[in-house]
Design an enzyme around this catalytic site. Structure first.
Site, PDB file in Angstrom:
ATOM      1  N   ASP A  58     -40.858  -4.448  28.386  1.00 24.27           N
ATOM      2  CA  ASP A  58     -42.208  -4.006  28.032  1.00 24.27           C
ATOM      3  C   ASP A  58     -42.387  -2.522  28.349  1.00 24.27           C
ATOM      4  O   ASP A  58     -41.607  -1.921  29.107  1.00 24.27           O
ATOM      5  CB  ASP A  58     -43.208  -4.848  28.852  1.00 24.27           C
ATOM      6  CG  ASP A  58     -44.545  -5.024  28.161  1.00 24.27           C
ATOM      7  OD1 ASP A  58     -44.829  -4.271  27.220  1.00 24.27           O
ATOM      8  OD2 ASP A  58     -45.310  -5.912  28.595  1.00 24.27           O
ATOM      9  N   ASP A 117     -49.760  -7.872  20.407  1.00 26.07           N
ATOM     10  CA  ASP A 117     -50.437  -8.718  21.395  1.00 26.07           C
ATOM     11  C   ASP A 117     -51.507  -9.579  20.744  1.00 26.07           C
ATOM     12  O   ASP A 117     -52.075 -10.453  21.386  1.00 26.07           O
ATOM     13  CB  ASP A 117     -51.088  -7.850  22.481  1.00 26.07           C
ATOM     14  CG  ASP A 117     -50.113  -7.552  23.611  1.00 26.07           C
ATOM     15  OD1 ASP A 117     -49.040  -8.186  23.652  1.00 26.07           O
ATOM     16  OD2 ASP A 117     -50.420  -6.681  24.445  1.00 26.07           O
TER      17      ASP A 117
END
Ligand code: DGJ
Length: 748
Positions: free
Chosen positions: A478, A548
């Site tokens: 990430d 997301d």
């Protein structure tokens, strides 16, 4: 032979079955550009394609060439400062303050295959027959700099990989202030520019505008490629559709700051350039040193946007992505992030994993929260296990997950640090921060100085230690904030203009180190979802977390937009709980999966919270994906109906031999009493019949020419259907349907 040099005319013709690219040595020794587009037959010379007539009030670069001005000349890698006033491809700042240069042709070589580079992502070949590489060397006599322009022409894929390399063979240190990876000067401006823009949770929405005189540009200065603008641009003719017409694609194989721009001049010439963003870029080129630009992949299709995308899918999936997972159907995964956030124990995680095993999931991924004293405000940078959550370490949990029959994966965010961390307390100099200036926080975190190899090493060793002995199959990497106040305490003042680029090289070096240590790993890149979704990342991580936003309706759009430039196998797509955590919408679990099937499929929820009925649905979904993922992830993908401009959206994949296809049809907001729907399928064999869901038989020709027919009630779920018992089955908002087509071959 895809590269021909015509000695007499001093012209290079690069071609494959689909495209031609022609360049020449100009009268002043620089390089000019003659043609880029659909394949044309070779000629001894194409020099007539260069318009030479000068306009009034023009200036000439050389007194001896009174009819030649760079202002009117299409060039290969132009400079600024003599007679061309447009955006240049490069700029070299010299010790006397001059920026003028004059790179003239010196030599060239044509070799089979494509040379490898160690430190940056790039396309590659697996055998020398797949491509030819032309390298043209030019030299500037005053500075002694040598410029090498590289072109790799792929034989079976409609693509040319380009880059430029500067080598200082002079005696003075120089500064490279701009070094774009390529320039293309098209002879006209009859183009539409397509970019893929957005923000966090609404990435890669296609935007189209007509080119006009002046500059059209997209860029990133965030230190990562960003969700705001994707480093991928299409130039298409105004009449180009999904199914026909010319389209040119440009991918920057890079994950940091970039600039892509088209400048239309007053004579309708379109100059396209793409490369590292020149803003805040300044590279010190000392004698003996070289600077290699990242690569740009130019792709071309005369068969519309679907043709362009299919070509790109093959290129990125098979000749940019690497490693053992490249050609393998991706495991169905279960991720705990939306279920637990950072609050979990080993037992609560195992509870989720157990349910995953029960429904047939293959890989369990432990997300953020397992290390340091991790909270929203602390812990990043401390890559040792939090024993209060995982008393048996990463290995202990991995073993237990493995014992359930699942592979184990884990989340990391190696480029970041919280102020509240042991690493920051011990090494405040490890962050990117400008002396005497305040530091901006993003998500309460700071960015580690990955331009400093010592920092990269420190993170690498921490990770390796905490993974010791654990059977890890997958890593989600990430990256959750942009770079601000960019300044490295590792580099001297006169090299601060190198830090953004050196940072990305540091990121790539950590990927290389981890892949060398764990060659079997499947990496999924992620950056608050899709904020670093680019061709550079694909070289290390064959898939990226798409967004997301896991709402099915939003994902329908995001995945549709992503498909223009990236293959289906390259994005993670998960079914999540409802109401959806990002948009608060509830969609049927069938639709959530029908969207997510078109990607690297998985679940992002605690499956224990589903009803028994829903669990049965989930089991069937997992089974369906296992049966069809080879076709979905590696078949030929077609966009059919654009959900950005229609109530409905549709896409399909077709097997390479056309024997099978899966169509996804999606309803956004339902409407009543609408016109009849025809979904024009593509890529089928017109001479074959296809059985649809084992029920109907329809011709490939009619399915493509007339379409999947709305009147065909049993095949059409999005209309008002009358069941035999007389009840009305009114299909509602967010409904969807998959159609499975199987070819019925005729006797011949
Ligand atoms: C952002 C990612 O996109 C999410 O999937 C999740 O991994 C969180 N970060 C964790 O902090």
């Amino acid at each position: 032979m895809p590269v021909i040099f015509h000695e007499g005319a001093k012209e290079f013709h690069l071609f494959n079955q689909t495209l031609s690219y022609v360049l020449n040595v100009l009268p002043n020794g620089q390089l000019g550009q003659l043609y880029y587009g659909k394949r044309i037959r070779d000629r001894a010379s194409f020099s007539y394609l260069m318009e030479t007539s000068c306009r009034p009030i023009s200036s000439w670069p050389m007194k001896e060439l009174p009819n030649f001005s760079l202002e009117f000349t299409r060039q290969e890698y132009p400079s600024f400062g003599t007679t061309d006033f447009r955006q240049p491809a490069f700029e070299i700042n010299q010790p006397n303050g001059s920026h003028i240069s004059n790179f003239v042709y010196l030599s060239h070589s044509i070799t089979a295959g494509k040379p490898d580079w160690a430190h940056m992502p790039h396309s590659y070949v697996e055998s020398p027959e797949e491509a030819q590489t032309l390298e043209i060397v030019l030299a500037d006599a005053v500075t002694g700099v040598e410029l090498t322009l590289s072109y790799t022409v792929f034989e079976q894929i409609s693509a040319i990989a380009r880059s430029a390399k500067f080598t200082n063979k002079g005696t003075d240190p120089l500064r490279l202030e701009r070094a774009m990876s390529l320039c293309v000067d098209f002879p006209d401006d009859d183009f539409e520019w397509m970019q893929f823009s957005g923000a966090w949770a609404r990435e890669r929405a296609p935007k189209v505008r007509k080119l006009e005189m002046g500059v059209t540009a997209i860029e990133s200065m965030r230190g990562h490629s960003s969700s705001h603008e994707n480093p991928f641009v299409i130039l298409k003719r105004p009449n180009t559709t999904e199914a026909s017409g010319d389209a040119y694609g440009f991918h920057f194989v890079y994950s940091g700051n970039f600039l892509a721009q088209a400048e239309v001049d007053t004579f309708n010439v379109t100059r396209f350039t793409m490369g590292i963003n020149p803003r805040q870029f300044s590279w010190k080129l000392t004698p003996g040193e070289s600077f290699q630009t990242p690569e740009v992949l130019m792709t071309f299709s005369p068969d519309g946007l679907n043709g362009l995308s299919q070509n790109i899918h093959t290129l990125l999936r098979t000749r940019v992505a690497r490693g053992p997972w490249r050609d393998q159907p991706r495991p169905v995964l279960l991720n705990n992030w939306e279920a637990t956030g950072m609050e979990f124990t080993e037992e609560s995680i195992l509870n989720i994993a157990r349910k995953g095993a029960e429904v047939g999931v293959e890989l369990f991924v432990l997300d953020d929260g397992w290390f340091g004293h991790r909270t929203e405000f602390s812990g990043l940078g401390d890559w040792y296990v939090d024993k209060s959550k995982l008393p048996n370490g990463v290995k202990g949990l991995a073993d237990k997950v493995n014992a359930l029959g699942l592979k184990f994966g884990i989340w990391i965010e190696p480029e970041m640090v919280n102020e509240d961390s042991d690493l920051y307390r011990a090494h405040p100099e490890y962050v990117l921060a400008t002396p005497q200036r305040s530091m901006s926080l993003g998500r309460s975190q700071l960015v580690l100085d990955f331009s400093n190899p010592e920092v990269v090493d420190c993170i690498y060793h921490q990770l390796v230690e905490s993974f010791e002995g654990a059977n890890i199959s997958y890593i989600k990497w990430d990256m959750n904030r942009s770079i601000t106040e960019c300044y490295s305490r590792h580099w001297p003042a006169d090299q601060q203009g190198e830090v953004y680029h050196r940072y990305i090289l540091g990121v790539y070096s950590l990927y290389e180190k981890l892949l060398a240590k764990y060659p079997h790993l499947l990496f999924e890149s992620c950056s608050s979802g899709g904020c670093r979704f680019d061709a550079g990342m694909l070289y290390y991580a064959p898939q990226a977390w798409c967004s997301d936003d896991t709402d099915a309706m939003q994902r329908l759009r995001i995945q549709y937009g992503s498909s223009y430039g990236y293959p289906i196998s390259s994005w993670g797509a998960h079914v999540s709980e409802c109401p959806n955590q990002q948009v608060g919408r509830s969609t049927p679990i069938e639709t959530r999966a029908n969207v997510a099937f078109f990607g690297a499929f998985g679940y992002e929820m605690d499956l224990n919270e589903l009803t028994d009925e829903e669990i049965e649905v989930v089991k069937r979904q997992v089974q369906f994906m296992k049966e069809h993922r080879q076709l979905i992830q590696f078949g030929t993908f077609y966009r059919l109906m654009n959900p950005y401009t229609n109530d409905k959206g549709a896409w399909m994949v077709v097997a390479p031999d056309q024997s099978e296809a899966i169509v996804g049809l999606y309803q956004q907001m339902n409407q009543v009493n609408t016109g009849f729907l025809q979904v024009h399928l593509q890529g089928l064999n017109p001479d074959w019949d296809y059985e649809i869901d084992g029920k109907l038989v329809r011709g490939g020709d009619e399915l493509m020419s007339f379409g999947l027919m709305p009147q065909d009630a049993s095949a059409h779920p999005l209309a008002m259907l009358f069941d035999p018992d007389g009840s009305i089955d009114l299909m509602g908002d967010y409904d969807s349907k998959l159609y499975h087509l199987k070819a019925i071959h005729h006797g011949s």
